[in-house]
Every structure is written in structure tokens, then in C-alpha cells.
Motif scaffolding. Structure first.
Motif, mmCIF file in Angstrom:
data_model
loop_
_atom_site.group_PDB
_atom_site.id
_atom_site.type_symbol
_atom_site.label_atom_id
_atom_site.label_comp_id
_atom_site.label_asym_id
_atom_site.label_seq_id
_atom_site.Cartn_x
_atom_site.Cartn_y
_atom_site.Cartn_z
ATOM 1 N N GLU A 134 0.819 -1.221 0.000
ATOM 2 C CA GLU A 134 0.000 0.000 0.000
ATOM 3 C C GLU A 134 0.850 1.268 0.000
ATOM 4 O OE1 GLU A 134 -2.566 -0.157 3.386
ATOM 5 O OE2 GLU A 134 -4.007 -1.385 2.298
ATOM 6 N N GLY A 135 2.148 1.124 -0.195
ATOM 7 C CA GLY A 135 2.977 2.320 -0.317
ATOM 8 C C GLY A 135 3.695 2.747 0.950
ATOM 9 N N VAL A 136 3.666 1.900 1.983
ATOM 10 C CA VAL A 136 4.389 2.240 3.214
ATOM 11 C C VAL A 136 5.879 1.991 2.990
ATOM 12 C CG1 VAL A 136 4.744 1.592 5.633
ATOM 13 C CG2 VAL A 136 2.422 1.818 4.725
ATOM 14 N N THR A 137 6.704 2.980 3.317
ATOM 15 C CA THR A 137 8.152 2.815 3.170
ATOM 16 C C THR A 137 8.891 2.920 4.504
ATOM 17 O OG1 THR A 137 8.235 5.156 2.552
ATOM 18 C CG2 THR A 137 8.335 3.554 0.753
ATOM 19 N N THR A 138 8.190 3.355 5.555
ATOM 20 C CA THR A 138 8.788 3.404 6.890
ATOM 21 C C THR A 138 7.721 3.000 7.899
ATOM 22 O OG1 THR A 138 10.207 5.265 6.252
ATOM 23 C CG2 THR A 138 9.968 4.856 8.612
ATOM 24 N N VAL A 139 8.113 2.201 8.869
ATOM 25 C CA VAL A 139 7.159 1.734 9.858
ATOM 26 C C VAL A 139 7.796 1.761 11.245
ATOM 27 C CG1 VAL A 139 7.513 -0.760 10.061
ATOM 28 C CG2 VAL A 139 5.250 0.087 9.735
ATOM 29 N N GLU A 140 7.000 2.045 12.236
ATOM 30 C CA GLU A 140 7.473 1.943 13.612
ATOM 31 C C GLU A 140 6.903 0.652 14.194
ATOM 32 O OE1 GLU A 140 6.631 3.014 18.055
ATOM 33 O OE2 GLU A 140 5.376 2.175 16.490
ATOM 34 N N ILE A 141 7.735 -0.077 14.921
ATOM 35 C CA ILE A 141 7.271 -1.329 15.541
ATOM 36 C C ILE A 141 7.607 -1.286 17.028
ATOM 37 C CG2 ILE A 141 7.452 -3.848 15.583
ATOM 38 C CD1 ILE A 141 8.389 -3.804 12.689
ATOM 39 N N LYS A 142 6.617 -1.601 17.861
ATOM 40 C CA LYS A 142 6.822 -1.594 19.311
ATOM 41 C C LYS A 142 6.965 -3.007 19.851
ATOM 42 C CE LYS A 142 3.475 2.141 19.503
ATOM 43 N NZ LYS A 142 4.309 3.311 19.643
ATOM 44 N N SER A 143 7.697 -3.148 20.944
ATOM 45 C CA SER A 143 7.633 -4.384 21.719
ATOM 46 C C SER A 143 6.420 -4.242 22.645
ATOM 47 C CB SER A 143 8.922 -4.582 22.512
ATOM 48 O OG SER A 143 9.033 -3.570 23.514
ATOM 49 N N GLY A 144 6.391 -4.941 23.737
ATOM 50 C CA GLY A 144 5.281 -4.769 24.665
ATOM 51 C C GLY A 144 4.411 -6.009 24.803
ATOM 52 N N TYR A 145 4.744 -7.057 24.039
ATOM 53 C CA TYR A 145 4.024 -8.319 24.198
ATOM 54 C C TYR A 145 4.955 -9.392 24.785
ATOM 55 C CZ TYR A 145 0.106 -6.465 21.465
ATOM 56 O OH TYR A 145 -0.966 -5.747 21.009
ATOM 57 N N GLY A 146 5.955 -8.930 25.542
ATOM 58 C CA GLY A 146 6.860 -9.869 26.203
ATOM 59 C C GLY A 146 6.706 -9.741 27.706
ATOM 60 N N LEU A 147 6.914 -8.511 28.167
ATOM 61 C CA LEU A 147 6.786 -8.178 29.589
ATOM 62 C C LEU A 147 7.706 -8.994 30.482
ATOM 63 C CD1 LEU A 147 2.904 -7.641 29.846
ATOM 64 C CD2 LEU A 147 4.638 -6.091 28.951
ATOM 65 N N ASP A 148 8.704 -9.632 29.880
ATOM 66 C CA ASP A 148 9.849 -10.138 30.644
ATOM 67 C C ASP A 148 11.072 -9.822 29.785
ATOM 68 O OD1 ASP A 148 10.119 -12.123 28.682
ATOM 69 O OD2 ASP A 148 9.137 -13.658 29.888
ATOM 70 N N ILE A 149 12.240 -9.857 30.397
ATOM 71 C CA ILE A 149 13.420 -9.373 29.669
ATOM 72 C C ILE A 149 13.623 -10.135 28.372
ATOM 73 C CG2 ILE A 149 15.938 -9.064 29.763
ATOM 74 C CD1 ILE A 149 15.727 -8.605 32.698
ATOM 75 N N GLU A 150 13.573 -11.475 28.503
ATOM 76 C CA GLU A 150 13.876 -12.314 27.355
ATOM 77 C C GLU A 150 12.943 -12.020 26.170
ATOM 78 O OE1 GLU A 150 13.524 -16.370 28.604
ATOM 79 O OE2 GLU A 150 13.531 -17.015 26.504
ATOM 80 N N THR A 151 11.655 -11.945 26.448
ATOM 81 C CA THR A 151 10.699 -11.807 25.338
ATOM 82 C C THR A 151 10.669 -10.374 24.789
ATOM 83 O OG1 THR A 151 9.431 -13.459 26.553
ATOM 84 C CG2 THR A 151 8.420 -12.570 24.570
ATOM 85 N N GLU A 152 10.830 -9.394 25.662
ATOM 86 C CA GLU A 152 10.900 -8.013 25.155
ATOM 87 C C GLU A 152 12.085 -7.863 24.197
ATOM 88 O OE1 GLU A 152 8.942 -5.103 25.542
ATOM 89 O OE2 GLU A 152 7.532 -6.640 26.168
ATOM 90 N N LEU A 153 13.245 -8.418 24.596
ATOM 91 C CA LEU A 153 14.425 -8.319 23.735
ATOM 92 C C LEU A 153 14.207 -9.105 22.441
ATOM 93 C CD1 LEU A 153 17.420 -8.645 26.264
ATOM 94 C CD2 LEU A 153 16.394 -6.562 25.386
ATOM 95 N N LYS A 154 13.549 -10.254 22.571
ATOM 96 C CA LYS A 154 13.283 -11.094 21.386
ATOM 97 C C LYS A 154 12.452 -10.319 20.357
ATOM 98 C CE LYS A 154 10.283 -14.573 21.932
ATOM 99 N NZ LYS A 154 9.818 -15.840 22.530
ATOM 100 N N ILE A 155 11.413 -9.656 20.822
ATOM 101 C CA ILE A 155 10.540 -8.916 19.899
ATOM 102 C C ILE A 155 11.303 -7.758 19.248
ATOM 103 C CG2 ILE A 155 8.489 -7.428 19.792
ATOM 104 C CD1 ILE A 155 7.262 -9.261 21.984
ATOM 105 N N LEU A 156 12.103 -7.068 20.051
ATOM 106 C CA LEU A 156 12.865 -5.939 19.478
ATOM 107 C C LEU A 156 13.922 -6.426 18.482
ATOM 108 C CD1 LEU A 156 13.242 -3.651 22.628
ATOM 109 C CD2 LEU A 156 11.866 -3.180 20.582
ATOM 110 N N ARG A 157 14.536 -7.572 18.792
ATOM 111 C CA ARG A 157 15.535 -8.113 17.842
ATOM 112 C C ARG A 157 14.863 -8.464 16.525
ATOM 113 N NH1 ARG A 157 17.533 -11.797 22.172
ATOM 114 N NH2 ARG A 157 18.974 -10.488 23.349
ATOM 115 N N VAL A 158 13.693 -9.073 16.621
ATOM 116 C CA VAL A 158 12.962 -9.441 15.398
ATOM 117 C C VAL A 158 12.609 -8.170 14.609
ATOM 118 C CG1 VAL A 158 10.761 -10.375 14.541
ATOM 119 C CG2 VAL A 158 12.058 -11.628 16.275
ATOM 120 N N ALA A 159 12.179 -7.139 15.322
ATOM 121 C CA ALA A 159 11.832 -5.885 14.634
ATOM 122 C C ALA A 159 13.059 -5.306 13.919
ATOM 123 C CB ALA A 159 11.261 -4.881 15.629
#
Ligand code: NIG
Ligand code: FE
Length: 408
Positions: A134-159
Motif C-alpha cells: 500500500e505504499g508504506v516505506t517506513t514503519v514503527e514497531i513496538k515491543s510490549g508483548y513480552g513483559l519479561d526481559i527475554e521476550t521483550e528483547l526477542k521482539i525488538l531483535r525481530v523488529a
């Protein structure tokens, strides 16, 4: 002139505030790209001479170019879905009740803790593809579905990985303070300590986030807790932003504005003092029509006050499994107009110029001017208002990212 590519047979909605026409429009225009930047833009009749044999020339069939769209608020890295809660809500349960009973954000947290990076990456890639189409060239992605260190970092690494492997640029936001995890149900202050003292330093050490966000709400974090997290983030040199005034007015926007937040998002319950604070600090107001629609909200954000105080309005998808499972930026342009009564021009500014400001990248993208990054789309439309007027016809026909034609 030696250029890498030249566009002709086009009209351009530059979205530049320096051109007084609506949409900063230039009709019968031309645009030249060199080294990933816009090297020349203006009326076709003023285009300087260039080597037509050595330069690729693209013809836009009299369509419109706009800046690449910027979706400045998403939660697109998550596993699972919440269709069951959708059914519960249709039977009368509220979003807040579901959250208080251990569903809502926490149910997505459980799914994300179980998912591995490869699975999250693949889900995120498919969603990025949908936005890119649809023409998006920049996106912001948040973590926030981990709520523990390991999963928050995992989501940010994936992003971050998504940003490396996809042509869409990704800005990441650490939203460790999105909800109180079950382990800290009776001691939310201790969770805030964990976010500030353990999660944030690791996020910074691995350079995983460009900004920090908090959900300031009765069902999430108090004003005092929010201020602690945002202050720590600001002191660490990160941009700050806030989910605020979505379900009630806790004064989060005003506090965040005073700390210099880039944006406050949702803001259905924002009052005039809050709007004034945003205008004084240059904080953007991010409108999230998808969540407004999907939660069947009735309280509209204070659009007229935002106009009056000249607060830059941003429009974003808030794509997430709970409050906005709508992975479309163009649909948000339509909803911003139909549900929130923005003009089509305001809506488009909300996904280009103002979205760039909310992400702190307004010196590079968001308007089409000489020297800006060559991120733009060609649309098969006869007026820019069509972008928010109609939906689903696939009018994005070409995307150029960093000066390169992206084949979608
Ligand atoms: O932006 N408001 C808080 N966070 C998300 C919803 C998250 C969820 O329900 O999973 C939002 O609407
Ligand atoms: Fe959100």
C-alpha cells in the motif's frame, strides 16, 4: 545534468509546507533522483537538460507521486490472535473487562513468550509486505508483548531484523511498560523497577530501540509510574512517546509533552490543557482510527482543538491483535476522514510529513523536496483525495525506496 532516474508525466503531492497549493501540489511535474536522494523536483517545463540516452526515464501516466507512507505506530511483531475476545466483546464484554480478567494484552504476551524468533519474523514479514503493498516505506514497531526481559528483547531483535531484511525502514520502540505482567500483579512498582533498571539498560546496550513508550491508563500504568519510565528513557538519550488518554484522562499527555515527547497516541480523552501542552512542546498528536473503530469508541479525539493550537496530527494503523487487527494504512486514511473528520489532506499529512516528525526523521523523509531521501509512490489516481476516498482498489502502482524501484 547526470541523474540516476527521472520521472515525467506525473503530478506530485509534495506535502511540502513551502508550497502553498493544497497537498503542496505540483501539476505537470518532473522529479530526478541521484544517489538515493531527490536531486531535482519542479514543473516539467523547467526540467534542466539531461542525457536522455544514459538516464532511465519513468513515465507516470499522469498519476500522482506522494512521499512514501509512514506508519508511525504499530505493534506488528506478535504471535496468536484474539478472535475469541472479538466474539466476547460482541456478546457484551468490554475491552477493559477482558483485560482485567487476564485476557487482552496478556493473552498475546503468552503467545509471544512461546513463539521463537523465526516464527515472529515470518509473521512480521508478511505484515510488512501487506503495508508495503500500500505504499508504506517506513514503519514503527513496538515491543510490549513480552513483559519479561527475554521476550521483550526477542521482539525488538525481530523488529530490527525485519528492518535489515525488508526494503521498508523500521524504527523500533521499547514498550516494556505496556501492561502489568501476571508475575507482578500485586506489585506493579516492582515491575516498573524491572523495566527501568534491567530491561532498559539491556535494550540500550544492544541498541534495540529508537524510542520508549508506556501505556498510561487505569488498566496499565499510573501517571507517576509512567513519568518514571519516560524520565529514565529521556535521560538515556532515547526519544519518548506515550499511549495516553485512550480510555480516560490521567494527564499523561501533558506530562509527556513537558518531558519533550515526540508524540502522544490515541488521546480520545485529551482536554484543552493537554492540547495546549502539546502545542507548546511541539509534540505530535497521533490519531489511531483503527482502534477507535474496532473498540467502537464514541469519544472522538479533540480534533478541532488540535487544529486550533496547530498540533501536528499523525494518522497510524496501531496494527495489533487486540484493538486494531487491521493491517492497512490506506484504510486508516479513510477512517481518519470518515470517523474522525480529518480532511483528506490532513489525513495524508498524518501519514507523511507529520508521521516523520513523530519519529524524528523529518529531515530525511515525509515530504518530497530537493535533498530529501527518494522514498515515494506512484498512484493511479486523478486527485490526491482519492487516497482516503476509496479503499481496496490497489492504486499504488510503483514504490521507490532510497532511489530504488521496489518490485512488489
Ligand atoms: O495501542 N492501548 C494499548 N495498546 C494497544 C492495544 C494492545 C492490545 O490490546 O493488544 C493499542 O491499542
Ligand atoms: Fe498502540
Amino acid at each position: 545534468m547526470s541523474w540516476d532516474q527521472v520521472w515525467i508525466d506525473i503530478n506530485i503531492a509534495t506535502m511540502s509546507p513551502n508550497i502553498s497549493e493544497p497537498y503542496g501540489a505540483i501539476r505537470d511535474a518532473a522529479l530526478a533522483v541521484k544517489d538515493g536522494k531527490i536531486a531535482w523536483i519542479g514543473k516539467r517545463c523547467d526540467l534542466p537538460e539531461f542525457d536522455v540516452l544514459a538516464t532511465p526515464i519513468y513515465k507516470g501516466k499522469n498519476g500522482w507521486l506522494t512521499p512514501g507512507l509512514i506508519d508511525a505506530h504499530t505493534h506488528l511483531v506478535f504471535a496468536g490472535n484474539r478472535a475469541n475476545e472479538f466474539e466476547l466483546r460482541l456478546q457484551g464484554a468490554s475491552y477493559e473487562e477482558i483485560a482485567r480478567n487476564g485476557g487482552g494484552i496478556i493473552s498475546t504476551v503468552n503467545a509471544c513468550r512461546e513463539a521463537d524468533e523465526a516464527e515472529l519474523f515470518e509473521l512480521g514479514r508478511q505484515r510488512l509486505n501487506a503495508l508495503a503493498k500500500e505504499g508504506v516505506t517506513t514503519v514503527e514497531i513496538k515491543s510490549g508483548y513480552g513483559l519479561d526481559i527475554e521476550t521483550e528483547l526477542k521482539i525488538l531483535r525481530v523488529a530490527r531484523e525485519l528492518g535489515k531484511h525488508h526494503h521498508v525502514d523500521v524504527k523500533t520502540t521499547f514498550l516494556g511498560a505496556h501492561a502489568i505482567p501476571p508475575e507482578y500483579k500485586n506489585d506493579s512498582d516492582a515491575y516498573v523497577d524491572l523495566v527501568i533498571n534491567e530491561m532498559l539498560p539491556q535494550v540500550i546496550a544492544e541498541n534495540l530501540a529508537d524510542a520508549v513508550d508506556v501505556f498510561c491508563e487505569n488498566i496499565a500504568f499510573s501517571l507517576a509510574q509512567t513519568e518514571r519510565v519516560l524520565t529514565a528513557a529521556k535521560n538515556a538519550g532515547l526519544d519518548i512517546k506515550l499511549h495516553a488518554e485512550q480510555l480516560s484522562n490521567l494527564g499523561g499527555s501533558e506530562m509527556a509533552a513537558k518531558l519533550g515527547a515526540k508524540s502522544v497516541d490515541h488521546i480520545e480523552y485529551l482536554d484543552e490543557d493537554g492540547v495546549k501542552a502539546l502545542s507548546e512542546s511541539g509534540t505530535c498528536a497521533t490519531l489511531l482510527p483503527g482502534a477507535f473503530y474496532f473498540l467502537r469508541e464514541t469519544q472522538l479525539p479533540p480534533i478541532e482543538l488540535l487544529r486550533q493550537y496547530k498540533v501536528p496530527m499523525v494518522v497510524a494503523s496501531d496494527y495489533n491483535p487486540g484493538s486494531s487487527p487491521l493491517c492497512s494504512s490506506l484504510l486508516m486514511l479513510n477512517m481518519a476522514c470518515t470517523l474522525m473528520r480529518l480532511t483528506p489532506e490532513e489525513a495524508l499529512a498524518g501519514m507523511t510529513r507529520n508521521a516523520a516528525k513523530a519519529l524524528g526523521i523529518e529531515a530525511e523523509v515525509g515530504v518530497l523536496e530537493t535533498g530529501m531521501t527518494a522514498d515515494f509512490c506512484l498512484w493511479n489516481i486523478s486527485t490526491p483525495a482519492e487516497l482516503s476516498y476509496t479503499y481496496g482498489v490497489g492504486s499504488c502502482i510503483e514504490v521507490v525506496k532510497n532511489g530504488r524501484l521496489v518490485h512488489q
